[in-house]
Design a protein around this motif. Structure first.
Motif, mmCIF file in Angstrom:
data_model
loop_
_atom_site.group_PDB
_atom_site.id
_atom_site.type_symbol
_atom_site.label_atom_id
_atom_site.label_comp_id
_atom_site.label_asym_id
_atom_site.label_seq_id
_atom_site.Cartn_x
_atom_site.Cartn_y
_atom_site.Cartn_z
ATOM 1 N N LEU A 160 0.852 -1.184 0.000
ATOM 2 C CA LEU A 160 0.000 0.000 0.000
ATOM 3 C C LEU A 160 0.892 1.240 0.000
ATOM 4 C CD1 LEU A 160 -2.809 1.334 0.309
ATOM 5 C CD2 LEU A 160 -2.556 1.066 2.766
ATOM 6 N N ALA A 161 0.739 2.055 -1.010
ATOM 7 C CA ALA A 161 1.497 3.306 -1.126
ATOM 8 C C ALA A 161 3.005 3.073 -1.016
ATOM 9 C CB ALA A 161 1.031 4.311 -0.066
ATOM 10 N N GLY A 162 3.490 2.008 -1.653
ATOM 11 C CA GLY A 162 4.922 1.729 -1.663
ATOM 12 C C GLY A 162 5.460 1.088 -0.398
ATOM 13 N N ARG A 163 4.595 0.784 0.553
ATOM 14 C CA ARG A 163 5.020 0.156 1.799
ATOM 15 C C ARG A 163 4.393 -1.227 1.910
ATOM 16 N NH1 ARG A 163 4.779 5.599 3.180
ATOM 17 N NH2 ARG A 163 6.592 6.317 4.339
ATOM 18 N N TYR A 164 5.130 -2.130 2.531
ATOM 19 C CA TYR A 164 4.643 -3.486 2.746
ATOM 20 C C TYR A 164 4.062 -3.574 4.146
ATOM 21 C CZ TYR A 164 7.240 -4.675 -1.432
ATOM 22 O OH TYR A 164 7.702 -4.718 -2.720
ATOM 23 N N GLY A 165 2.883 -4.147 4.232
ATOM 24 C CA GLY A 165 2.232 -4.355 5.520
ATOM 25 C C GLY A 165 2.097 -5.840 5.786
ATOM 26 N N TYR A 166 2.380 -6.224 7.012
ATOM 27 C CA TYR A 166 2.337 -7.628 7.403
ATOM 28 C C TYR A 166 1.315 -7.806 8.512
ATOM 29 C CZ TYR A 166 6.721 -7.765 4.880
ATOM 30 O OH TYR A 166 7.668 -7.662 3.908
ATOM 31 N N GLY A 167 0.526 -8.852 8.394
ATOM 32 C CA GLY A 167 -0.442 -9.177 9.431
ATOM 33 C C GLY A 167 -0.302 -10.635 9.809
ATOM 34 N N VAL A 168 -0.033 -10.899 11.068
ATOM 35 C CA VAL A 168 0.041 -12.268 11.585
ATOM 36 C C VAL A 168 -0.757 -12.276 12.880
ATOM 37 C CG1 VAL A 168 1.523 -14.122 12.410
ATOM 38 C CG2 VAL A 168 2.341 -12.591 10.616
ATOM 39 N N VAL A 169 -1.803 -13.113 12.909
ATOM 40 C CA VAL A 169 -2.662 -13.177 14.082
ATOM 41 C C VAL A 169 -2.896 -14.622 14.483
ATOM 42 C CG1 VAL A 169 -3.821 -10.986 13.577
ATOM 43 C CG2 VAL A 169 -4.789 -13.108 12.713
ATOM 44 N N LEU A 170 -3.070 -14.858 15.763
ATOM 45 C CA LEU A 170 -3.406 -16.195 16.238
ATOM 46 C C LEU A 170 -4.825 -16.539 15.810
ATOM 47 C CD1 LEU A 170 -1.969 -16.352 19.866
ATOM 48 C CD2 LEU A 170 -1.307 -17.752 17.911
ATOM 49 N N GLY A 171 -5.038 -17.785 15.500
ATOM 50 C CA GLY A 171 -6.367 -18.234 15.102
ATOM 51 C C GLY A 171 -6.524 -18.227 13.594
ATOM 52 N N SER A 172 -7.744 -18.461 13.159
ATOM 53 C CA SER A 172 -8.018 -18.542 11.722
ATOM 54 C C SER A 172 -8.958 -17.419 11.300
ATOM 55 C CB SER A 172 -8.610 -19.909 11.381
ATOM 56 O OG SER A 172 -9.741 -20.150 12.193
ATOM 57 N N ASP A 173 -8.523 -16.185 11.502
ATOM 58 C CA ASP A 173 -9.327 -15.012 11.191
ATOM 59 C C ASP A 173 -8.729 -14.292 9.985
ATOM 60 O OD1 ASP A 173 -10.862 -12.709 11.154
ATOM 61 O OD2 ASP A 173 -10.815 -12.450 13.328
ATOM 62 N N LEU A 174 -9.237 -14.614 8.803
ATOM 63 C CA LEU A 174 -8.709 -14.057 7.555
ATOM 64 C C LEU A 174 -8.885 -12.543 7.495
ATOM 65 C CD1 LEU A 174 -10.139 -16.766 5.130
ATOM 66 C CD2 LEU A 174 -7.826 -16.622 6.034
ATOM 67 N N GLU A 175 -10.055 -12.071 7.889
ATOM 68 C CA GLU A 175 -10.338 -10.642 7.826
ATOM 69 C C GLU A 175 -9.400 -9.855 8.741
ATOM 70 O OE1 GLU A 175 -14.087 -7.563 8.418
ATOM 71 O OE2 GLU A 175 -14.135 -9.520 9.423
ATOM 72 N N ARG A 176 -9.200 -10.338 9.967
ATOM 73 C CA ARG A 176 -8.334 -9.639 10.922
ATOM 74 C C ARG A 176 -6.905 -9.547 10.400
ATOM 75 N NH1 ARG A 176 -8.506 -8.409 16.288
ATOM 76 N NH2 ARG A 176 -10.447 -9.573 16.543
ATOM 77 N N ALA A 177 -6.385 -10.644 9.841
ATOM 78 C CA ALA A 177 -5.013 -10.640 9.333
ATOM 79 C C ALA A 177 -4.849 -9.602 8.221
ATOM 80 C CB ALA A 177 -4.632 -12.028 8.835
ATOM 81 N N GLU A 178 -5.832 -9.518 7.344
ATOM 82 C CA GLU A 178 -5.735 -8.539 6.254
ATOM 83 C C GLU A 178 -5.833 -7.110 6.779
ATOM 84 O OE1 GLU A 178 -7.314 -7.838 1.739
ATOM 85 O OE2 GLU A 178 -8.491 -9.140 3.043
ATOM 86 N N LEU A 179 -6.727 -6.866 7.723
ATOM 87 C CA LEU A 179 -6.838 -5.520 8.294
ATOM 88 C C LEU A 179 -5.567 -5.123 9.032
ATOM 89 C CD1 LEU A 179 -10.525 -5.626 9.604
ATOM 90 C CD2 LEU A 179 -9.644 -4.327 7.661
ATOM 91 N N VAL A 180 -4.981 -6.049 9.767
ATOM 92 C CA VAL A 180 -3.724 -5.768 10.467
ATOM 93 C C VAL A 180 -2.635 -5.408 9.459
ATOM 94 C CG1 VAL A 180 -1.877 -6.800 11.862
ATOM 95 C CG2 VAL A 180 -4.254 -7.110 12.528
ATOM 96 N N ALA A 181 -2.559 -6.133 8.354
ATOM 97 C CA ALA A 181 -1.558 -5.850 7.327
ATOM 98 C C ALA A 181 -1.763 -4.456 6.724
ATOM 99 C CB ALA A 181 -1.611 -6.918 6.239
ATOM 100 N N VAL A 182 -3.010 -4.102 6.453
ATOM 101 C CA VAL A 182 -3.303 -2.777 5.887
ATOM 102 C C VAL A 182 -2.878 -1.682 6.852
ATOM 103 C CG1 VAL A 182 -5.184 -1.213 5.230
ATOM 104 C CG2 VAL A 182 -5.152 -3.555 4.362
ATOM 105 N N PHE A 183 -3.244 -1.827 8.117
ATOM 106 C CA PHE A 183 -2.888 -0.785 9.083
ATOM 107 C C PHE A 183 -1.396 -0.763 9.389
ATOM 108 C CE2 PHE A 183 -7.497 -0.988 10.051
ATOM 109 C CZ PHE A 183 -7.780 0.320 9.673
ATOM 110 N N ASP A 184 -0.724 -1.897 9.292
ATOM 111 C CA ASP A 184 0.725 -1.898 9.449
ATOM 112 C C ASP A 184 1.363 -1.036 8.367
ATOM 113 O OD1 ASP A 184 3.368 -2.637 10.330
ATOM 114 O OD2 ASP A 184 3.403 -4.109 8.707
ATOM 115 N N ALA A 185 0.899 -1.186 7.139
ATOM 116 C CA ALA A 185 1.439 -0.378 6.044
ATOM 117 C C ALA A 185 1.133 1.106 6.261
ATOM 118 C CB ALA A 185 0.876 -0.847 4.712
ATOM 119 N N LEU A 186 -0.076 1.416 6.669
ATOM 120 C CA LEU A 186 -0.449 2.815 6.893
ATOM 121 C C LEU A 186 0.341 3.440 8.038
ATOM 122 C CD1 LEU A 186 -4.336 2.706 6.494
ATOM 123 C CD2 LEU A 186 -2.679 3.736 4.932
ATOM 124 N N LEU A 187 0.544 2.705 9.113
ATOM 125 C CA LEU A 187 1.233 3.252 10.279
ATOM 126 C C LEU A 187 2.715 3.512 10.031
ATOM 127 C CD1 LEU A 187 -0.544 1.163 13.024
ATOM 128 C CD2 LEU A 187 -0.583 3.661 12.832
#
Length: 159
Positions: free
Chosen positions: A83-110
């Motif tokens: 996102l915007a030239g930055r890589y975002g990574y999301g790793v979460v416990l459990g099998s929550d696909l939506e949470r992992a993707e949201l974490v990755a997006v916000f990692d890139a934004l932050l």
């Protein structure tokens, strides 16, 4: 060390990034969804990996001997986005696909100092408060069911 309200120094902000990754992974999903909907730049995120579910091996150390041993496995979900030239990574416990993707997006934004300044009061601080409240509730529930044992010295004569 940078103050919590200032943007992190991206060259040496590993501890700050580690902190926000932990907060995002534990944040209430409703808060992540609401912040995602409020951030129009999130729509530009491009998935590179996943989200996908897998297993990780948990290792632990014995407290006295410090001998490492295999504790078991845990399910994790990971996602990598760009996102915007930055890589975002999301790793979460459990099998929550939506949470992992949201974490990755916000990692890139932050990682962007300007976005960090915007998201800290809107997302990270409320998430930290919610996590703290949840921990306190769990601790209170555990304390309510705790069994307290005591011994009393018996005095007097025995028959």
């Amino acid at each position: 060390m940078t103050p919590k309200s200032a943007a992190p120094d991206l060259d040496c902000g590993q501890s700050e990034r580690r902190h926000w990754m932990g907060v995002l992974a534990r944040a209430p999903i409703e808060l992540l969804r609401a912040s995602y909907e409020d951030s129009p730049q999130c729509a530009d995120a491009r998935r590179l990996v996943g989200p996908e579910i897998g297993l990780i091996q948990l290792r632990a150390k014995a407290p006295v001997t410090e001998t490492a041993f295999h504790l078991g496995e845990a399910t994790v979900t990971r996602c990598v986005i760009k996102l915007a030239g930055r890589y975002g990574y999301g790793v979460v416990l459990g099998s929550d696909l939506e949470r992992a993707e949201l974490v990755a997006v916000f990692d890139a934004l932050l990682q962007d100092p300007q976005r960090y300044g915007e998201l800290r009061p809107k997302l990270l601080q409320p998430a930290e408060s919610a996590i703290s409240l949840s921990r306190q509730r769990r601790a209170n529930a555990a304390q309510a069911t705790a069994a307290h044992f005591f011994t009393a010295a018996r005095g007097g004569k025995t028959p």
